[in-house]
Design an enzyme around this catalytic site. Structure first.
Site, mmCIF file in Angstrom:
data_model
loop_
_atom_site.group_PDB
_atom_site.id
_atom_site.type_symbol
_atom_site.label_atom_id
_atom_site.label_comp_id
_atom_site.label_asym_id
_atom_site.label_seq_id
_atom_site.Cartn_x
_atom_site.Cartn_y
_atom_site.Cartn_z
ATOM 1 N N HIS A 91 -31.093 -5.014 -18.436
ATOM 2 C CA HIS A 91 -29.722 -4.622 -18.147
ATOM 3 C C HIS A 91 -29.426 -4.068 -16.605
ATOM 4 C CE1 HIS A 91 -26.866 -0.736 -18.863
ATOM 5 N NE2 HIS A 91 -25.898 -1.874 -19.087
ATOM 6 N N GLU A 94 -29.024 -6.569 -14.374
ATOM 7 C CA GLU A 94 -27.535 -7.086 -14.504
ATOM 8 C C GLU A 94 -26.719 -6.415 -13.578
ATOM 9 O OE1 GLU A 94 -23.904 -5.989 -16.898
ATOM 10 O OE2 GLU A 94 -25.698 -6.263 -18.470
ATOM 11 N N HIS A 95 -26.991 -5.068 -13.674
ATOM 12 C CA HIS A 95 -25.983 -4.169 -12.679
ATOM 13 C C HIS A 95 -26.426 -4.586 -11.137
ATOM 14 C CE1 HIS A 95 -24.403 -0.638 -15.017
ATOM 15 N NE2 HIS A 95 -24.889 -1.491 -16.165
ATOM 16 N N GLU A 171 -24.052 5.897 -18.354
ATOM 17 C CA GLU A 171 -23.643 4.704 -19.350
ATOM 18 C C GLU A 171 -24.209 4.995 -20.491
ATOM 19 O OE1 GLU A 171 -23.583 -0.253 -20.192
ATOM 20 O OE2 GLU A 171 -24.606 0.842 -18.232
#
Length: 465
Positions: A91, A94-95, A171
């Site tokens: 993740h 991905e950012h 997040e």
């Protein structure tokens, strides 16, 4: 049961031979691109598949009636592929891939697509990561160049790592403030425990905070290899042109690698060991209680998955479902109540979610348990099974009305199943589900010990059996 293929290509039901001959490279892959026509679907367009020498796969569905194209790069890497200290790396990566490459900075990546009215995004799951763009058909070359650039050649600058670390921690904190989301994570952890499938996709503050650029870089270059990647596009396009543009976009990058064979779809063995049924409670002073009751289910290649879809539809898949009618419509105990099935390569979940006032939790759980026990013992009626089959077929076909869903179907067929099932065959498989199939599965599945996850103003002792 899973289907194993000994060759890079799954069996072709139409019997179409590769359009070009191929030699064999020193690492086992082909030295020339090989293209197949997989289908000419009457409900869609022509689907073609090309395997590049590097093992990178390109699948397209040409739909001339559309004026848009959805383009996606799918990597067979998700959170379950991380070690404990790496939790959240997929993740995090991905950012970071949107932060800049040798050709573009972060602003240029977003502005070039937005300047033509397009959109880009990405998401990480437990078993794969997807980067996608949707643009007008005339802007497809731009989308291919931008998306291939960011996936193949990201810089992962130290300053960007620190910036995105802060974003991801925010997040995670935001997710913790959403009890309706948190309860799903709590339930998965209750079933899978310390297995990677039980971890949060985002990681936790404890794993993301100390994660170094080197760790992320090693994960990136070790996992984002050509054989692990599927590129899919659907809309008004020409397959040969897409392949040409992809080859141009990855030329000179790490994805322009030595000949290799595409990675097979994720194996279903060894089976995932689940925890004994348990109750987990996250005490929070919320206005609404969130509960999930469920058990381990079946894996995604289990032939009973079509019967499971029908069962799920009837139990809690819509406004006419048993649980919705009993708990919301007749008794007004909850605003949201539904059942769902999640399936992975080697395991799955079946569960019921409800959100209700804390004082109504006991009644909601009692009604849910009673309905599951009733279906396990008595099964569904012929009329219910017919309705559940109609829901399965209708939702699938209606879900193919846009280029994004068709692009996803191509990639998931390749990555998750090793095969693209034609629409007509899928509808036929649903039609073939019998009342006996559904009731046999219900008797076995719904009799399993159930785990319970709760987020709300409670303690563990409030749900002692």
């Amino acid at each position: 049961m899973s289907r194993a293929f000994s060759a890079p290509f799954p069996p072709d039901r139409r019997g179409v031979a590769p359009s070009r001959a191929a030699g064999v490279g020193r690492s086992g892959g082909t030295t020339r691109a090989v293209t197949r026509t997989l289908s000419d679907d009457p409900l869609g367009g022509t689907v073609r598949r090309t395997v590049l020498p590097s093992g990178l796969r390109v699948l397209t569905e040409a739909i001339p009636a559309m004026r848009s194209v959805s383009f996606g790069i799918w990597v067979a890497v998700g959170s379950r592929d991380e070690t404990g200290p790496q939790a959240g790396a997929a993740h995090f990566l991905e950012h970071l891939l949107f932060k800049g490459t040798n050709k573009r900075n972060a602003l240029e990546i977003s502005s070039q697509i937005e300047a033509v009215g397009g959109e880009t995004n990405a998401f990480t799951t437990k078993e794969y990561t997807c980067y996608y763009a949707r643009v007008l058909d005339e802007d497809l070359p731009l989308a291919i160049d931008v998306m291939c650039d960011l996936v193949a050649d990201s810089l992962l600058e130290p300053a960007d790592v620190e910036t995105e670390r802060g974003v991801i921690l925010e997040e995670i904190a935001m997710h913790d403030d959403e009890p309706g989301d948190e309860v799903h994570d709590l339930f998965v952890q209750a079933v899978y425990g310390d297995h990677p499938l039980g971890r949060l996709i985002s990681g936790t503050a404890e794993t993301v905070t100390p994660m170094t650029r080197r760790q992320i870089q090693n994960f990136y270059r070790g996992r984002y290899t050509a054989p692990q990647i599927v590129i899919a596009a659907a809309g008004n396009l020409d397959h040969a042109t897409v392949v040409k543009l992809v080859r141009q976009a990855v030329r000179g990058t790490p994805l322009d690698s030595d000949p290799a064979t595409p990675a097979p779809y994720r194996a279903a063995t060894p089976a995932v060991r689940t925890k004994p049924a348990t109750t987990v409670v996250e005490p929070k002073e919320t206005e609404q209680a969130h509960v999930i009751l469920g058990c381990p289910g079946i894996d995604r290649l289990d032939e009973r998955r079509f019967a499971l879809g029908v069962l799920n539809n009837v139990l809690g898949g819509g406004m006419s479902s048993r649980l919705f009618q009993e708990i919301r419509e007749q008794r007004g105990l909850a605003y949201s109540v539904y059942s769902y099935a999640s399936q992975y390569a080697d395991t799955g979940l079946f569960a019921v979610y409800a959100g209700c006032a804390p004082g109504k939790v006991d009644e909601v759980l009692a009604l849910t348990r009673a309905e599951l026990a009733r279906v396990a013992a008595e099964g569904l009626t012929e009329a219910e099974v017919a309705r559940g089959k109609g829901m399965s077929k209708g939702s699938f076909v209606l879900g193919l009305e846009d280029t994004g869903s068709r692009m996803s179907r191509l990639a998931k067929g390749e990555l998750l199943y090793g095969d693209l099932m034609p629409v007509d065959e899928l509808l036929r498989r649903v039609d073939e589900v019998t009342v006996e199939d559904v009731n046999t599965l219900a008797a076995e599945l719904l009799s399993r010990p159930m785990s319970l996850a709760v987020v709300g103003p409670f303690g563990e002792g409030d749900f002692a059996v």
